[in-house]
Structures are given as structure tokens and as C-alpha cells.
Motif scaffolding. Structure first.
Motif, PDB file in Angstrom:
ATOM      1  N   SER A  29       0.821  -1.210   0.000  1.00  0.00           N
ATOM      2  CA  SER A  29       0.000   0.000   0.000  1.00  0.00           C
ATOM      3  C   SER A  29       0.858   1.263   0.000  1.00  0.00           C
ATOM      4  N   GLN A  65      -4.401   0.079  -5.562  1.00  0.00           N
ATOM      5  CA  GLN A  65      -4.437   0.464  -4.151  1.00  0.00           C
ATOM      6  C   GLN A  65      -5.745   0.033  -3.498  1.00  0.00           C
ATOM      7  N   ASP A  69      -6.070  -2.589  -0.465  1.00  0.00           N
ATOM      8  CA  ASP A  69      -6.773  -2.220   0.768  1.00  0.00           C
ATOM      9  C   ASP A  69      -7.866  -3.231   1.102  1.00  0.00           C
ATOM     10  N   ARG A  70      -8.587  -3.693   0.083  1.00  0.00           N
ATOM     11  CA  ARG A  70      -9.651  -4.671   0.312  1.00  0.00           C
ATOM     12  C   ARG A  70      -9.060  -5.984   0.829  1.00  0.00           C
ATOM     13  N   HIS A  72      -6.231  -6.297   2.432  1.00  0.00           N
ATOM     14  CA  HIS A  72      -5.732  -6.016   3.781  1.00  0.00           C
ATOM     15  C   HIS A  72      -6.874  -6.035   4.790  1.00  0.00           C
ATOM     16  N   ASP A  73      -8.007  -5.461   4.425  1.00  0.00           N
ATOM     17  CA  ASP A  73      -9.171  -5.486   5.314  1.00  0.00           C
ATOM     18  C   ASP A  73      -9.622  -6.924   5.562  1.00  0.00           C
TER      19      ASP A  73
END
Length: 82
Positions: A29, A65, A69-70, A72-73
Motif C-alpha cells: 500500500s 491500491q 486495501d480490500r 488487507h481489510d
């Protein structure tokens, strides 16, 4: 004799073993954010088609990105559930 394919390039950088998925995603990220900032800064110094092309690259970086992020969530939720 000429080889049909060239030798693959030598890797200058590698990722160390044993790094957690979350740490890898955080670094991904941050790298994408830096690439996005660099491409946008450069794009605003250009005009015409070259500017549009670089803004297209910036948009692809932004999409990557969002995907990172998705993921990582999802890693956070999986870790919390386990």
C-alpha cells in the motif's frame, strides 16, 4: 549458436522470507501510494496526450491500491475471527 530466448534478467531485489501477510500488504500500500503521488506530480507537469496517458497510469495505480486495501481489510477480519 544463437539462443532462441535470452537469459532472464538478474533479480536485484527480493522479499525476505517470514514476513507476515499484513506487513507485506502494508508495504504494498505504501509503495502504491508513492507511485501514485509520483505519477500525478509528473502528469501535472505535462500537457496533452502524455498527460492523459500518465493520468491513466495513476488511475491504474489507484485501482491497485483499492484492491490491496480490500485484501488487507480481509486479512484483518480473518485474523480477528481466528
Amino acid at each position: 549458436m544463437i539462443k532462441p530466448t535470452p537469459n532472464p534478467p538478474i533479480r536485484l531485489f527480493t522479499v525476505a522470507d517470514g514476513i507476515s501477510t499484513e506487513d507485506l500488504l502494508v508495504n504494498l500500500s505504501e509503495t502504491l501510494a508513492s507511485a501514485n503521488a509520483l505519477s500525478c506530480d509528473l502528469a501535472f507537469d505535462l500537457e496533452g496526450a502524455k498527460r492523459e496517458e500518465l493520468l491513466g497510469v495513476a488511475q491504474l495505480i489507484e485501482l491497485a491500491q483499492l484492491l490491496a486495501d480490500r485484501v488487507h481489510d480481509g486479512v484483518g477480519h480473518t485474523t480477528a475471527a481466528a
